[in-house]
Design a protein around this motif. Structure first.
Motif, mmCIF file in Angstrom:
data_model
loop_
_atom_site.group_PDB
_atom_site.id
_atom_site.type_symbol
_atom_site.label_atom_id
_atom_site.label_comp_id
_atom_site.label_asym_id
_atom_site.label_seq_id
_atom_site.Cartn_x
_atom_site.Cartn_y
_atom_site.Cartn_z
ATOM 1 N N SER A 22 0.835 -1.195 0.000
ATOM 2 C CA SER A 22 0.000 0.000 0.000
ATOM 3 C C SER A 22 0.873 1.248 0.000
ATOM 4 O O SER A 22 1.650 1.475 0.929
ATOM 5 N N ASP A 23 0.747 2.058 -1.046
ATOM 6 C CA ASP A 23 1.490 3.304 -1.161
ATOM 7 C C ASP A 23 0.533 4.440 -1.486
ATOM 8 O O ASP A 23 -0.494 4.239 -2.131
ATOM 9 N N SER A 24 0.887 5.642 -1.058
ATOM 10 C CA SER A 24 0.252 6.845 -1.583
ATOM 11 C C SER A 24 1.361 7.740 -2.118
ATOM 12 O O SER A 24 2.533 7.576 -1.755
ATOM 13 N N TYR A 25 0.993 8.670 -2.987
ATOM 14 C CA TYR A 25 1.981 9.516 -3.646
ATOM 15 C C TYR A 25 1.654 10.977 -3.345
ATOM 16 O O TYR A 25 0.633 11.506 -3.791
ATOM 17 N N HIS A 137 1.930 0.365 5.133
ATOM 18 C CA HIS A 137 1.683 1.495 4.230
ATOM 19 C C HIS A 137 2.863 2.466 4.241
ATOM 20 O O HIS A 137 3.509 2.680 5.271
ATOM 21 N N ARG A 138 3.111 3.069 3.073
ATOM 22 C CA ARG A 138 4.158 4.071 2.934
ATOM 23 C C ARG A 138 3.624 5.240 2.117
ATOM 24 O O ARG A 138 2.809 5.071 1.208
ATOM 25 N N LEU A 140 5.001 8.059 -0.418
ATOM 26 C CA LEU A 140 6.161 8.410 -1.238
ATOM 27 C C LEU A 140 6.066 9.895 -1.574
ATOM 28 O O LEU A 140 5.145 10.328 -2.267
ATOM 29 N N VAL A 153 10.573 8.798 1.779
ATOM 30 C CA VAL A 153 9.549 7.809 2.109
ATOM 31 C C VAL A 153 9.012 8.140 3.489
ATOM 32 O O VAL A 153 9.775 8.209 4.461
ATOM 33 N N GLU A 181 13.570 1.567 1.730
ATOM 34 C CA GLU A 181 12.355 1.153 1.040
ATOM 35 C C GLU A 181 12.596 -0.096 0.199
ATOM 36 O O GLU A 181 11.743 -0.981 0.117
ATOM 37 N N HIS A 185 10.710 -3.501 0.692
ATOM 38 C CA HIS A 185 9.909 -3.993 -0.426
ATOM 39 C C HIS A 185 10.190 -5.464 -0.709
ATOM 40 O O HIS A 185 9.263 -6.233 -0.967
ATOM 41 N N VAL A 297 7.075 0.837 -7.678
ATOM 42 C CA VAL A 297 7.216 1.729 -6.529
ATOM 43 C C VAL A 297 7.673 3.118 -6.968
ATOM 44 O O VAL A 297 7.224 4.134 -6.432
#
Length: 374
Positions: A22-25, A137-138, A140, A153, A181, A185, A297
């Motif tokens: 789970s990532d948000s940007y 969750h991270r 970016l 990050v 990261e 990952h 990523v």
């Protein structure tokens, strides 16, 4: 007891499903002491957190999303804190759109901010999105100020981070974030881990006279692992670089499906040996596909050329470090247990069969967009 330990050791990675983390940007631009930003948050994550699919039909429509614009903004922005010179920044949500990333649709939240200071020298960012729901969750971050851009990050639940925007950020510091990261990952990328383990499981055995036997010496196993890991590293480094530098791109569903297929083939090769003596070639061939998987990523972050290069170097180094640690833990243990007669039926055969079965479920999910409940 030893048999049970071997079995659990082998099956541990298979207890979790392999989805993209789970990532948000989060992109923040600072110009003339004013903030403007864009925050991309996965619809699947928002749906899990607050329920966007009103009619439970498995599809989130624009109407359903738009009807919850206020709730989404309140939920998301309450978990982001920006401040400059010890003054809390206020920000105003502008609009919400939807964008397609490599792993699905994202809500795109645009906003403006004001920190109430005449000269912003540094900015502090507190990030808590999904901190209570997903420890993996991270966020970016792509932070731009004037002609300078840096990346980082953001980890939910960690203390707020301070970014100095009065001078250029040192490139090695930018890369350092993505080293961590990359390690993270590979350690939570269960499909990558299982592909690697499927190739390593027979490294402590030798296929002679149509049967598997333990290798005579540890050095034989070490040389075999060195060949496999080097081939895998070289291959995924090539395609990771090509993808991140926008030289080549492949559809995400195709890549993820091929990764699942590679796990199946590597695991079944331990039961029905077809590539004996050629596992390094197998590692290189499918490693090319895994590199595109690693690249997701960074490719969605929208970095400029300079930031992209340092992030790529740091991330790739992190992947190699994480991979090296896993191999150094696995190989001595596997070598010791290969001396026992049960290694072949339990680890080599049964665990490989379990890995192939799990990867088959991943293949169904990814190739045909089917959610398989287990």
């Amino acid at each position: 007891m030893k048999t049970l330990f071997i079995f659990l050791l082998c099956l541990w990675p298979t207890l979790s499903f392999a989805h993209k983390p789970s990532d948000s940007y989060l992109s923040i631009n600072i110009q003339n002491n004013q903030l403007s930003g864009r925050w991309d948050v996965a619809l699947r994550d928002l749906d899990f957190a607050m329920g966007l699919d009103n009619n439970d039909d498995g599809a989130i429509t624009w109407g359903e999303l738009r009807s919850k614009t206020v709730e989404i903004n309140r939920y998301v922005f309450s978990r982001l804190q920006l401040s400059a010179s010890d003054k809390l920044c206020s920000y105003q949500e502008i609009e919400m759109k939807v964008d397609e990333h490599t792993d699905g649709k994202y809500a795109v939240l645009f906003f403006n901010g004001n920190c109430g200071v005449s000269d912003i020298a540094e900015i502090m960012i507190g990030y808590r999105l999904f901190a209570d729901l997903d420890p993996q969750h991270r966020g970016l971050l792509n932070l731009t100020y004037g002609n300078v851009s840096s990346t980082a990050v953001l980890v939910p639940g960690k203390p707020a981070r301070v970014f100095d925007i009065s001078a250029n950020r040192m490139p090695w510091k930018e890369a350092q974030d993505f080293i961590y990261e990359g390690i993270w990952h590979i350690w939570i990328g269960f499909d990558h881990i299982l592909f690697l383990f499927s190739l390593l499981i027979p490294s402590v055995m030798v296929y002679q006279s149509a049967r598997w036997q333990p290798v005579a010496h540890f050095n034989n196993a070490f040389v075999d692992v060195l060949k496999v890991v080097t081939a895998f590293t070289l291959a995924h480094s090539i395609t990771l670089s090509l993808a991140v530098l926008d030289v080549m791109a492949l559809p995400s569903r195709w890549v993820e499906s091929c990764i699942a297929a590679s796990v199946i083939l590597a695991a079944l090769n331990n039961i029905y040996p077809l590539f004996t003596g050629k596992r390094a070639l197998l590692a290189f061939t499918f490693g090319l596909v895994h590199g595109f998987g690693f690249a997701t990523v960074l490719t969605d972050l929208g970095l400029n050329q300079s930031s992209r290069l340092w992030s790529l170097l740091g991330f790739n180094l992190g992947v190699e470090i994480g991979q090296f640690v896993l191999v150094m833990i696995f190989l001595p243990i596997a070598y010791q247990f290969s001396r026992f007669p049960l290694y072949k039926p339990i680890v080599l055969k049964s665990c490989s069969l379990g890995i192939a079965g799990l990867a088959s479920l991943w293949l169904l999910e990814r190739a045909f967009d089917i959610v398989v409940q287990v």
